[in-house]
Design a protein around this motif. Structure first.
Motif, mmCIF file in Angstrom:
data_model
loop_
_atom_site.group_PDB
_atom_site.id
_atom_site.type_symbol
_atom_site.label_atom_id
_atom_site.label_comp_id
_atom_site.label_asym_id
_atom_site.label_seq_id
_atom_site.Cartn_x
_atom_site.Cartn_y
_atom_site.Cartn_z
ATOM 1 N N GLY A 356 0.780 -0.953 -0.089
ATOM 2 C CA GLY A 356 0.016 -0.017 0.089
ATOM 3 C C GLY A 356 0.683 1.215 0.046
ATOM 4 O O GLY A 356 0.535 2.306 -0.723
ATOM 5 N N GLU A 357 1.931 1.127 0.804
ATOM 6 C CA GLU A 357 2.786 2.384 0.868
ATOM 7 C C GLU A 357 3.575 2.698 -0.376
ATOM 8 O O GLU A 357 3.519 3.908 -0.842
ATOM 9 N N LEU A 358 3.916 1.445 -1.035
ATOM 10 C CA LEU A 358 4.646 1.600 -2.339
ATOM 11 C C LEU A 358 4.000 2.101 -3.375
ATOM 12 O O LEU A 358 4.375 3.258 -4.109
ATOM 13 N N LEU A 359 2.533 1.564 -3.520
ATOM 14 C CA LEU A 359 1.700 2.160 -4.826
ATOM 15 C C LEU A 359 1.265 3.592 -4.141
ATOM 16 O O LEU A 359 1.302 4.564 -5.377
ATOM 17 N N SER A 360 0.886 3.889 -3.147
ATOM 18 C CA SER A 360 0.701 5.031 -2.850
ATOM 19 C C SER A 360 1.561 6.372 -3.007
ATOM 20 O O SER A 360 1.407 7.430 -3.252
ATOM 21 N N THR A 361 3.018 5.872 -2.610
ATOM 22 C CA THR A 361 4.073 6.847 -2.882
ATOM 23 C C THR A 361 4.275 7.181 -4.309
ATOM 24 O O THR A 361 4.653 7.998 -4.577
#
Length: 397
Positions: A356-361
């Motif tokens: 989630g953090e990867l895609l959101s970043t």
């Protein structure tokens, strides 16, 4: 059946205090400069989308390595992995200080992800090793509360250091704190002090797919992973876009960025209170209360007209994050204890949630550039609320 006592024996208390103290000081050292990273990198002349791509290195590396770090700590012992994590963080800060080229920052963010898993996730596992179902909520909550004391004090002090001296001063002080912590932890602890079962290293420890497949066989862990992905999607807000928003939208200095981070972390200092109140209800009630409150607070944050109302919304964000945090950790630790794989459960969860953090970043930079940071914050709130509603039925069962 007689209920087990909630208090800790001397050995449990020693491990609890030593490991919690270690993580608290580590957090203080790195959070002297973490809220300033995005404005620091912005001086390279990069736009928000490019900054987001650079920051995506952290969750990508966490996804690839967290599971391995957890498995290694289960097999070789917690102490060795924690020592390695502290040494890596000292190296990371050296990279930040050495130069402000984008590729040096890229390498530093990748190593920083490994350091976090090795110190914080393995440290939490070391504490959970000694707890049981009856005292886990209380003492895990107390540990997380004290841990966030470091995150609470670091940002305002770091912002003040940057304004009074120069932008690299928080990095210098943070590096000194981590280096001193590395030496003291090495001298203070002895092998087998904070681990129960060191074993010979197995090649299975490096098989990421094996650990993730095992993790996803448990239905409750699948649901926690889904919620974790949604909650981790908001992390770029706190590390990148909220600091940039304060500087650009309100026109305030680094000190006010540190104050905002302080106010967001302050409610998380009371996670032991959330765990005691939530202990009267099923674990999933505390989890979902935290996620829903977090989503609503983000929606309020996006519409805050002044810095004062912005800070008020950030306090609500902190309460939601703290409730989610302690609820999620205790629920997963209960499951991990049954399998005698607390380290693997905690780190496998972190690995999946980092998606989630990867895609959101990656996406957040584009959204902020095209639609504005306020729209980005609102969208994150809507996503968290939606996933929480969809998860309620299955978590209840």
């Amino acid at each position: 059946m007689k209920r087990q006592p909630d208090t800790l024996n001397p050995e449990q208390k020693r491990v609890f205090l030593e490991t919690t103290g270690l993580m608290t000081v580590y957090y203080f050292g790195i959070f002297l400069f973490i809220p300033l990273l995005a404005p620091y990198v912005a001086t390279l002349g990069l736009d928000k989308f490019q900054i987001g791509l650079l920051f995506a290195t952290y969750p990508l590396m966490s996804y690839l390595t967290s599971t391995i770090v957890g498995a290694l700590s289960d097999e070789t012992g917690r102490r060795r992995i924690i020592l390695a994590g502290l040494a890596l963080e000292a190296l990371v800060i050296t990279f930040y200080l050495y130069d402000k080229t984008w590729w040096m920052f890229l390498i530093a963010r990748a190593i920083d992800a490994i350091s976090f898993s090795a110190v914080i996730l393995v440290g939490l596992s070391a504490i959970e090793d000694r707890l049981n179902t009856h005292n886990r909520g209380t003492y895990a909550g107390l540990s997380l509360s004290l841990l966030h004391l470091g995150k609470l004090l670091g940002p305002p002090i770091g912002g003040l250091l940057a304004d009074v001296f120069f932008i690299k001063m928080p990095f210098i002080v943070g590096g000194a704190v981590v280096s001193l912590l590395l030496v003291l932890f090495y001298l203070k602890t002895r092998p087998k002090q904070i681990t129960d079962r060191p074993q010979r290293l197995s090649s299975k420890s490096f098989n990421v797919l094996l650990h993730l497949r095992w993790f996803l066989q448990e239905r409750r862990l699948i649901l926690m992973a889904i919620l974790g992905i949604a909650m981790h999607a908001r992390l770029p807000l706190t590390t990148i876009f909220i600091p940039l928003f304060i500087k650009e939208h309100f026109g305030l200095s680094y000190t006010f960025i540190g104050i905002a981070a302080f106010c967001m972390e302050l409610p998380q200092l009371f996670q032991f209170v959330y765990s005691r109140v939530g202990g009267r209800f099923p674990r999933h009630h505390l989890v979902l209360f935290g996620t829903v409150l977090y989503g609503v607070a983000l929606a309020l944050l996006s519409a805050a007209p002044t810095y004062g109302t912005f800070i008020t919304a950030l306090i609500l964000v902190g309460i939601g994050a703290g409730s989610w945090n302690i609820g999620a950790w205790t629920l997963m630790a209960d499951i991990g204890e049954q399998q005698k794989k607390i380290g693997s459960v905690v780190c496998s969860y972190s690995s999946i949630a980092r998606i989630g953090e990867l895609l959101s970043t990656i996406v957040s930079g584009y959204v902020a550039l095209r639609l504005g940071t306020d729209t980005l914050i609102l969208l994150n709130g809507i996503i968290v609320i939606t996933v929480s509603g969809l998860s309620y039925h299955w978590l209840k069962e």
